[in-house]
Design a protein around this motif. Sequence first.
Motif, mmCIF file in Angstrom:
data_model
loop_
_atom_site.group_PDB
_atom_site.id
_atom_site.type_symbol
_atom_site.label_atom_id
_atom_site.label_comp_id
_atom_site.label_asym_id
_atom_site.label_seq_id
_atom_site.Cartn_x
_atom_site.Cartn_y
_atom_site.Cartn_z
ATOM 1 N N ARG A 426 54.824 35.258 40.325
ATOM 2 C CA ARG A 426 54.619 35.592 41.732
ATOM 3 C C ARG A 426 54.066 34.439 42.558
ATOM 4 N NH1 ARG A 426 55.126 40.634 43.361
ATOM 5 N NH2 ARG A 426 55.205 42.342 41.874
ATOM 6 N N ALA A 473 54.807 41.871 36.444
ATOM 7 C CA ALA A 473 55.313 41.166 37.622
ATOM 8 C C ALA A 473 56.832 41.155 37.644
ATOM 9 C CB ALA A 473 54.769 39.738 37.639
ATOM 10 N N ASP A 488 56.860 36.650 47.076
ATOM 11 C CA ASP A 488 56.084 35.666 46.330
ATOM 12 C C ASP A 488 54.763 35.436 47.052
ATOM 13 O OD1 ASP A 488 56.549 33.233 44.180
ATOM 14 O OD2 ASP A 488 55.332 32.593 45.879
ATOM 15 N N ASN A 489 53.665 35.341 46.291
ATOM 16 C CA ASN A 489 52.346 35.176 46.910
ATOM 17 C C ASN A 489 52.263 33.919 47.755
ATOM 18 O OD1 ASN A 489 51.269 37.511 45.773
ATOM 19 N ND2 ASN A 489 50.670 36.454 43.897
#
Length: 828
Positions: A426, A473, A488-489
């Motif tokens: 992520r 995830a 996506d972070n």
Amino acid sequence: MSNFGNQLYQSLMMGDYSGEGDLIHLITDEEDESATKEEFFSDEIPILSVRNTVLFPGVVIPITVGRQRSIRLVKKAQKGDKLIGVCAQRNPNMEDPSWPDIYSVGTLAKIIKMIVLPDGNTTIIIQGKKRFKIREEISDDPYFLAKVDYLDESFPADNKEIEALEQSLKEAAFKILQLNPEIPREAQVALDNIDSTSFLTHFLSSNINAPVESKQRLLEINEGIERATLLLEFMMKDIQMLELKSEIQKKVHTDIDQQQRDYFLRQQMKVLQTELGEEGSEKEIDDLLAKGKKKKWPVEVAKHFQKEVHKILRMNPSAAEYPIALNYAEVMVELPWNEYTNDNFDLHRAKRILDKDHFGLDKVKERIIEYMAVLKLKNDIKGPILCLYGPPGVGKTSLGKSIARALGRKYIRMSLGGLHDEAEIRGHRKTYVGAMPGKIIQNMKKAKSSNPVFVLDEIDKISSDFRGDPSSAFLEVLDPEQNYAFTDNFLEVEYDLSKVLFVATANSLDTIQPALRDRMEIIEVTGYTLEEKVEIAIRHLIPKQRADHGLKAKDIQFSREAIVKVIDDYTRESGVRSLERLLGKVIRNIAKSIAMEEPYKKKVTPQMVRKILGGEVFDKELYQDNSLAGVVTGLAWTSVGGEILFIEASLSKGKGKLTLSGQLGDVMKESAMTAISYLKSKSEKIGLDHRVFDQYDLHIHVPAGAVPKDGPSAGITMLTAIASVYTQRKVKSKLAMTGEITLRGKVMPVGGIKEKILAARRAGIKDIILCKKNQKDIDEIEDIYLKGVTFHFVEHVQEVLDIALLDELVDESVQFTFESSYQKSIES
């Protein structure tokens, strides 16, 4: 003080060393020219090679001599006429130069003084006299000796251009001295006293801040005006650099702390980049905006990008957040937003590619062709999540590459073995130091396409720790109903993964999280059969190994029997990795014979295989006769293919104790208990005296006890063995069986049918008993693998016993005797 200023000041102050006294003064050009005219110079002179130095006529310089050849030359010249030729080396790092390593144009010099230092080196002070060009190389031992032609200079007399050049050179030199306030005023006065244009050009050429190549170029020019013009060009470049440095230094405060120092260096770099025409930070941002206009991203993403770029414009480039923000904008603009490659819908071509790259694997190939067919008809399909499940070495990963080639898509492979950080999938949040996107986004950026074939290798080997659970995830990544909006972070905006064809590979399904496994379509890639391995070796492995070892097809040939021997006796695997290694070993042996020009046989036979690879590593089980009761042949599936196994049962006087041996697992132990329970309940129907179970001990053994055995395949085999030993009836010859049983006597289906049948054929089995529900597995096997085998499909245990047990007894003299309290009372 600049390099030029130091050299100029020292040279002006040194001048020419004359006589044996200590007085140093500057020789005038009239004295120098008259001395040159009066002296006679020999055309055969010793040559001294020097590093990083070019000597010009009239110039006095000190030189440290350390090489033995040069020391011999200097000592010889010091005892003679003190004249030597000085030539610069082309490569200053060369310790022992030869004639091609020195320039052919140099300067005749006179040794004024020689000083021997305590460390063994010798320092000489020399003055240049006249330029020369090497005409003939006489000797290089004990030092360089050459015949030379002396070069004259042409300076037109009373020429206004010469006067203008001389004045320009002096002004440029004065300008350089003014930009270096540390140089004393006397240096400018001494420079002003030089009247000869020739000496002025030589003197300034010797002291300009330029590389040896440039100074050598000045030395080689005979035309005075041309040399003076080039010298002036070099000096003007030096002046521009000094003025630029002075201008930058005025912009910053002299008393600066560390932060101000960094800012000063950046300003210097910025000015230099501007002067050189290179790109600065503003140029980078302009390029990002230009690329952003060409992207096909959604409206919300475009607005977010514009907002981030304008935020960068308001930042100070020295701020800690600046590189993170710039990196974020670069990631956004480099990602393929709605950029797709065109799929190739030629299904016949795709089938040819898959068949060429992989032999067998028909189910997998069929599934890929089905996917392409639907995509061709609908022109839009959410990417399926395929999971190729099977043992190592069967071609799961390489199959993903073949799929990409067949579809005409980009190929990405991501290894998941040992992955234990959720941020790897992520990404990290931008607030963290060293933040970066996850591997999914990174690989999409690398692919430059929104619809690649994405191979997730070894998905069953993902681990988890305090940093999170990566398999969780993947739930969003591998869900066709969610991955159209993957977040996506680091990216912070949604990215569409729905057009990606994900292909996961796994060796085991047990370690995959159930929720993740539910999102994937499991396609089992079973191990190759012996026949398939032979074809793979002929079509792929042998040509590849032959090319890797530098051999041609005419150099070596394998007989089919030799390949079978390698597979049967030296490998025990589902895939072909060990097979490829062993074939490579055989080919290397042949390559050695060819390289050493030794006689060898081009055709590899089984005898040659045994000689090269040594004794057989594995023994395959062969069918044994049915002369003993209680021995039945079973079929088993292993990770390296099918095998036959023997289940043995024996009776001895006792109290009905049951013994199991052979390192059996829980499932096989349960199968044995179930078989005994069924026989006890049906003893009268089978023709057994029930007392035999109480007064005789039963021992069930599966040979090769060091090998663990488990699985629901030996139920009917154990039941037949126990029934045979209790009834002493023979088992049908060349018969094998596989299947599980229930307490009610029903026969249950099992897996691995293809591998088991091939193992039975290799062992010489003629009849095989299977559950009726396994008939569908037989229908999927090619007819060539079924030739010579008769199948008996059963639903009940009684059918198994009717087929397997013959009426013939092993030994009619064997009689079971029973003791009971009832019989004893009757006899008494």
